[in-house]
Design a protein around this motif. Structure first.
Motif, mmCIF file in Angstrom:
data_model
loop_
_atom_site.group_PDB
_atom_site.id
_atom_site.type_symbol
_atom_site.label_atom_id
_atom_site.label_comp_id
_atom_site.label_asym_id
_atom_site.label_seq_id
_atom_site.Cartn_x
_atom_site.Cartn_y
_atom_site.Cartn_z
ATOM 1 N N HIS A 62 -42.267 -96.560 44.810
ATOM 2 C CA HIS A 62 -42.495 -95.129 44.987
ATOM 3 C C HIS A 62 -41.985 -94.291 43.813
ATOM 4 O O HIS A 62 -42.086 -93.062 43.848
ATOM 5 C CB HIS A 62 -41.801 -94.637 46.256
ATOM 6 C CG HIS A 62 -42.326 -95.250 47.501
ATOM 7 N ND1 HIS A 62 -43.631 -95.103 47.920
ATOM 8 C CD2 HIS A 62 -41.717 -96.038 48.421
ATOM 9 C CE1 HIS A 62 -43.804 -95.755 49.053
ATOM 10 N NE2 HIS A 62 -42.663 -96.342 49.372
ATOM 11 N N SER A 65 -44.626 -91.807 42.095
ATOM 12 C CA SER A 65 -44.912 -90.625 42.913
ATOM 13 C C SER A 65 -43.708 -89.703 42.999
ATOM 14 O O SER A 65 -43.839 -88.478 42.906
ATOM 15 C CB SER A 65 -45.318 -91.047 44.334
ATOM 16 O OG SER A 65 -46.476 -91.817 44.309
ATOM 17 N N ALA A 66 -42.532 -90.280 43.165
ATOM 18 C CA ALA A 66 -41.316 -89.468 43.269
ATOM 19 C C ALA A 66 -41.048 -88.735 41.963
ATOM 20 O O ALA A 66 -40.635 -87.565 41.974
ATOM 21 C CB ALA A 66 -40.127 -90.351 43.647
ATOM 22 N N SER A 67 -41.282 -89.400 40.845
ATOM 23 C CA SER A 67 -41.083 -88.757 39.550
ATOM 24 C C SER A 67 -42.046 -87.591 39.369
ATOM 25 O O SER A 67 -41.656 -86.520 38.889
ATOM 26 C CB SER A 67 -41.285 -89.777 38.426
ATOM 27 O OG SER A 67 -41.196 -89.147 37.168
ATOM 28 N N GLY A 68 -43.287 -87.771 39.748
ATOM 29 C CA GLY A 68 -44.263 -86.685 39.671
ATOM 30 C C GLY A 68 -43.878 -85.516 40.558
ATOM 31 O O GLY A 68 -43.969 -84.349 40.152
ATOM 32 N N LEU A 69 -43.420 -85.817 41.754
ATOM 33 C CA LEU A 69 -42.984 -84.766 42.675
ATOM 34 C C LEU A 69 -41.758 -84.047 42.132
ATOM 35 O O LEU A 69 -41.664 -82.816 42.194
ATOM 36 C CB LEU A 69 -42.687 -85.368 44.048
ATOM 37 C CG LEU A 69 -42.248 -84.384 45.130
ATOM 38 C CD1 LEU A 69 -43.331 -83.351 45.388
ATOM 39 C CD2 LEU A 69 -41.911 -85.141 46.398
ATOM 40 N N PHE A 70 -40.833 -84.800 41.564
ATOM 41 C CA PHE A 70 -39.627 -84.203 40.979
ATOM 42 C C PHE A 70 -39.988 -83.254 39.837
ATOM 43 O O PHE A 70 -39.498 -82.124 39.774
ATOM 44 C CB PHE A 70 -38.687 -85.311 40.480
ATOM 45 C CG PHE A 70 -37.479 -84.776 39.764
ATOM 46 C CD1 PHE A 70 -36.391 -84.300 40.480
ATOM 47 C CD2 PHE A 70 -37.432 -84.749 38.385
ATOM 48 C CE1 PHE A 70 -35.276 -83.799 39.828
ATOM 49 C CE2 PHE A 70 -36.317 -84.253 37.717
ATOM 50 C CZ PHE A 70 -35.237 -83.773 38.449
ATOM 51 N N THR A 72 -42.874 -81.784 39.253
ATOM 52 C CA THR A 72 -43.614 -80.638 39.784
ATOM 53 C C THR A 72 -42.666 -79.632 40.418
ATOM 54 O O THR A 72 -42.785 -78.421 40.194
ATOM 55 C CB THR A 72 -44.661 -81.112 40.816
ATOM 56 O OG1 THR A 72 -45.566 -82.018 40.175
ATOM 57 C CG2 THR A 72 -45.438 -79.949 41.392
ATOM 58 N N ALA A 73 -41.723 -80.116 41.199
ATOM 59 C CA ALA A 73 -40.754 -79.223 41.841
ATOM 60 C C ALA A 73 -39.890 -78.516 40.798
ATOM 61 O O ALA A 73 -39.575 -77.324 40.949
ATOM 62 C CB ALA A 73 -39.879 -80.015 42.814
#
Length: 134
Positions: A62, A65-70, A72-73
């Motif tokens: 994961h 995906s987690a890096s992309g979400l981080f 983006t946030a």
């Protein structure tokens, strides 16, 4: 390290507020920009370890995906913080305001940034402690 960065940035901005309040309109570019180096260093002390703290315990499958979400946030937080600080600034002045009123509005808007940094510092006390296993 991130907590020290938040305190460094907040303390520098308090000093910057007092510098702006004390200086006349003749404050030069170097004097105006120099404290921002310390603020940038403090924010770097927050940002660099924050990714490790946030993504360090994510399952390998994961991580993308987690890096992309981080990221983006993070970008959303920067944009939202800039927009809200601008709202505070422009509620203190009108579009045709000139001179000392602009300086005062800018200095007053710094208190919201300082408050946010101190809130971040307090919330970082809730982060889990990192223990090295090597």
């Amino acid at each position: 390290m991130p907590r020290a960065g938040a305190l460094l940035a907040a303390a520098t901005l308090v000093g910057y507020h007092h510098l702006i309040a004390a200086e006349d309109a003749g404050m030069g570019t170097v004097l105006a920009a120099a404290p921002m180096l310390a603020v940038g260093f403090g924010l770097g002390m927050i940002g660099a370890p924050l990714a490790d703290l946030t993504l360090g315990k994510i399952a390998h499958r994961h991580v993308g995906s987690a890096s992309g979400l981080f990221n983006t946030a993070t970008q959303l937080g920067i944009a939202l913080g800039t927009a809200l600080t601008s709202v505070v600034f422009f509620t203190c002045i009108s579009a045709d305001t000139r001179g000392p009123a602009v300086k005062t509005a800018f200095a007053d808007s710094l208190w919201y940034v300082i408050g946010t940094l101190l809130t971040m510092w307090a919330l970082m006390l809730l982060l889990p402690k990192q223990y090295r296993t090597d």
